[in-house]
Design a protein around this motif. Structure first.
Motif, mmCIF file in Angstrom:
data_model
loop_
_atom_site.group_PDB
_atom_site.id
_atom_site.type_symbol
_atom_site.label_atom_id
_atom_site.label_comp_id
_atom_site.label_asym_id
_atom_site.label_seq_id
_atom_site.Cartn_x
_atom_site.Cartn_y
_atom_site.Cartn_z
ATOM 1 N N VAL A 1 -6.883 5.471 -6.790
ATOM 2 C CA VAL A 1 -7.707 6.673 -6.969
ATOM 3 C C VAL A 1 -7.934 6.949 -8.452
ATOM 4 O O VAL A 1 -9.056 7.261 -8.877
ATOM 5 C CB VAL A 1 -7.041 7.881 -6.284
ATOM 6 N N ALA A 2 -6.878 6.825 -9.253
ATOM 7 C CA ALA A 2 -7.005 7.082 -10.689
ATOM 8 C C ALA A 2 -7.977 6.099 -11.339
ATOM 9 O O ALA A 2 -8.814 6.488 -12.170
ATOM 10 C CB ALA A 2 -5.634 6.999 -11.357
ATOM 11 N N ALA A 3 -7.888 4.830 -10.961
ATOM 12 C CA ALA A 3 -8.806 3.833 -11.519
ATOM 13 C C ALA A 3 -10.243 4.128 -11.115
ATOM 14 O O ALA A 3 -11.175 4.017 -11.925
ATOM 15 C CB ALA A 3 -8.395 2.436 -11.056
ATOM 16 N N GLY A 4 -10.442 4.526 -9.857
ATOM 17 C CA GLY A 4 -11.788 4.859 -9.408
ATOM 18 C C GLY A 4 -12.344 6.080 -10.115
ATOM 19 O O GLY A 4 -13.533 6.117 -10.478
ATOM 20 N N ALA A 5 -11.496 7.092 -10.332
ATOM 21 C CA ALA A 5 -11.954 8.290 -11.045
ATOM 22 C C ALA A 5 -12.343 7.956 -12.481
ATOM 23 O O ALA A 5 -13.324 8.494 -13.020
ATOM 24 C CB ALA A 5 -10.861 9.359 -11.018
ATOM 25 N N ALA B 1 0.829 -1.208 0.000
ATOM 26 C CA ALA B 1 0.000 0.000 0.000
ATOM 27 C C ALA B 1 0.863 1.257 0.000
ATOM 28 O O ALA B 1 0.660 2.171 0.793
ATOM 29 C CB ALA B 1 -0.935 -0.011 1.204
ATOM 30 N N ALA B 2 1.824 1.313 -0.905
ATOM 31 C CA ALA B 2 2.710 2.469 -0.997
ATOM 32 C C ALA B 2 2.067 3.553 -1.869
ATOM 33 O O ALA B 2 0.990 3.361 -2.446
ATOM 34 C CB ALA B 2 4.062 2.050 -1.562
ATOM 35 N N LYS B 3 2.742 4.669 -1.979
ATOM 36 C CA LYS B 3 2.188 5.836 -2.673
ATOM 37 C C LYS B 3 1.759 5.541 -4.108
ATOM 38 O O LYS B 3 0.641 5.904 -4.495
ATOM 39 C CB LYS B 3 3.210 6.978 -2.633
ATOM 40 N N PRO B 4 2.576 4.899 -4.956
ATOM 41 C CA PRO B 4 2.127 4.661 -6.340
ATOM 42 C C PRO B 4 0.866 3.801 -6.421
ATOM 43 O O PRO B 4 0.004 4.037 -7.276
ATOM 44 C CB PRO B 4 3.331 3.945 -6.974
ATOM 45 N N ALA C 1 -0.877 11.693 -0.485
ATOM 46 C CA ALA C 1 -0.132 11.366 -1.702
ATOM 47 C C ALA C 1 0.213 12.612 -2.507
ATOM 48 O O ALA C 1 1.270 12.681 -3.143
ATOM 49 C CB ALA C 1 -0.939 10.390 -2.556
ATOM 50 N N PHE C 2 -0.670 13.604 -2.507
ATOM 51 C CA PHE C 2 -0.389 14.884 -3.162
ATOM 52 C C PHE C 2 -0.709 16.025 -2.202
ATOM 53 O O PHE C 2 -1.404 16.971 -2.555
ATOM 54 C CB PHE C 2 -1.190 15.036 -4.451
ATOM 55 N N GLY C 3 -0.204 15.920 -0.996
ATOM 56 C CA GLY C 3 -0.439 16.956 -0.003
ATOM 57 C C GLY C 3 0.615 16.896 1.079
ATOM 58 O O GLY C 3 1.751 16.502 0.845
ATOM 59 N N SER C 4 0.222 17.263 2.271
ATOM 60 C CA SER C 4 1.116 17.234 3.421
ATOM 61 C C SER C 4 0.261 17.034 4.660
ATOM 62 O O SER C 4 -0.947 16.792 4.566
ATOM 63 C CB SER C 4 1.918 18.538 3.519
#
Length: 263
Positions: A74-78, A65-68, A168-171
């Motif tokens: 998420v990309a597949a769900g979108a 369950a790493a970042k990629p 993943a794209f934040g902080s």
């Protein structure tokens, strides 16, 4: 944190919306795969959130369950959201009155969501030593196995996984997007869908949903509060829907998934 990419306001903001679309896509796929009756987008988002939590937990057990991988989920769900929900959205927008209502409701939701994209306050006794650390570790290592951490052993880790998806794209400043932002949006959608199912007018349904998300929730850290409400409300609605017709194994599977994610 030292060594991590620095994102401003807009990247986490749009990423959070992409995560919401991912939840909707996975929930819509579950509805299609289970041949379930058409339901509202709020309940499908909750199903998608439960699916991401459970499947992410299985991946974390395998240190995958790493970042990629989380970004790929998420990309597949979108993409699934575009495929499954695009035609129905286009049919709604053909009516001018419905279009104005949709845009008004979306504007209210975005205004509520935008306030939680960048929250600079944190609890040093909880966030800085546990919640932020667990989410960051999951992104880096793909697992949450820490046998010598009492704070880690006292929780199942589902909330940490969802926070890692946001990170993943934040902080750490973006982690309130999940519980305070996205879950508020999903809760509003579920309440709106419940009202419409009860044949309440669109205007009254919008008022009830808006009032629900504006109720103050006391927060002392980034822990799961609205997340649990959303998942257990999804469990309630799933069981209620199955009680109104002949229950099938698909209903039991979705109910079990919501229960596991909400624990």
């Amino acid at each position: 944190m030292i060594g991590e990419a620095v994102y401003g306001y807009w990247t986490p903001c749009f990423w959070g919306l992409a995560v919401l679309a991912g939840f909707l896509g996975w929930g819509s796929a579950i509805q299609r795969a289970g041949s379930l009756p058409q339901t509202d987008w709020g309940l499908r988002c909750a199903w998608g959130m439960a699916f991401v939590t459970v499947s992410g937990g299985l991946l974390a057990c395998l240190s995958l369950a790493a970042k990629p991988v989380l970004i790929g989920m998420v990309a597949a769900g979108a993409l699934l959201a575009v495929l499954f929900c695009g035609p129905s959205l286009s049919s709604i927008l053909t009516n001018r009155r419905s279009t104005l209502g949709v845009f008004g409701f979306v504007a209210l939701i975005l205004l509520f969501y935008a306030a939680f994209v960048d929250v600079r306050w944190s609890n040093a006794c909880d966030d800085d030593v546990a919640y932020f650390v667990f989410a960051k570790r999951l992104l880096d290592s793909g697992t949450l196995i820490e046998p010598f951490s009492l704070r880690r052993l006292s929780a199942y880790g589902g909330h940490s996984l969802l926070q890692a998806v946001i990170w993943a794209f934040g902080s750490q400043k973006s982690l309130y997007i999940l519980d305070a932002g996205l879950c508020g949006v999903v809760l509003a959608g579920m309440i709106f869908g419940s009202c419409r199912r009860a044949k309440i007018s669109i205007g009254c349904a919008c008022l009830i949903a808006g009032a629900a998300i504006l109720l103050p929730v006391p927060r002392i850290n980034s822990m799961s509060q609205a997340t649990g409400i959303v998942l257990f409300f999804a469990l309630f609605r799933t069981l209620r829907n199955s009680a109104q017709r002949t229950p099938r194994w698909q209903d039991c599977a979705i109910a079990g998934m919501c229960t596991a994610a909400g624990m």
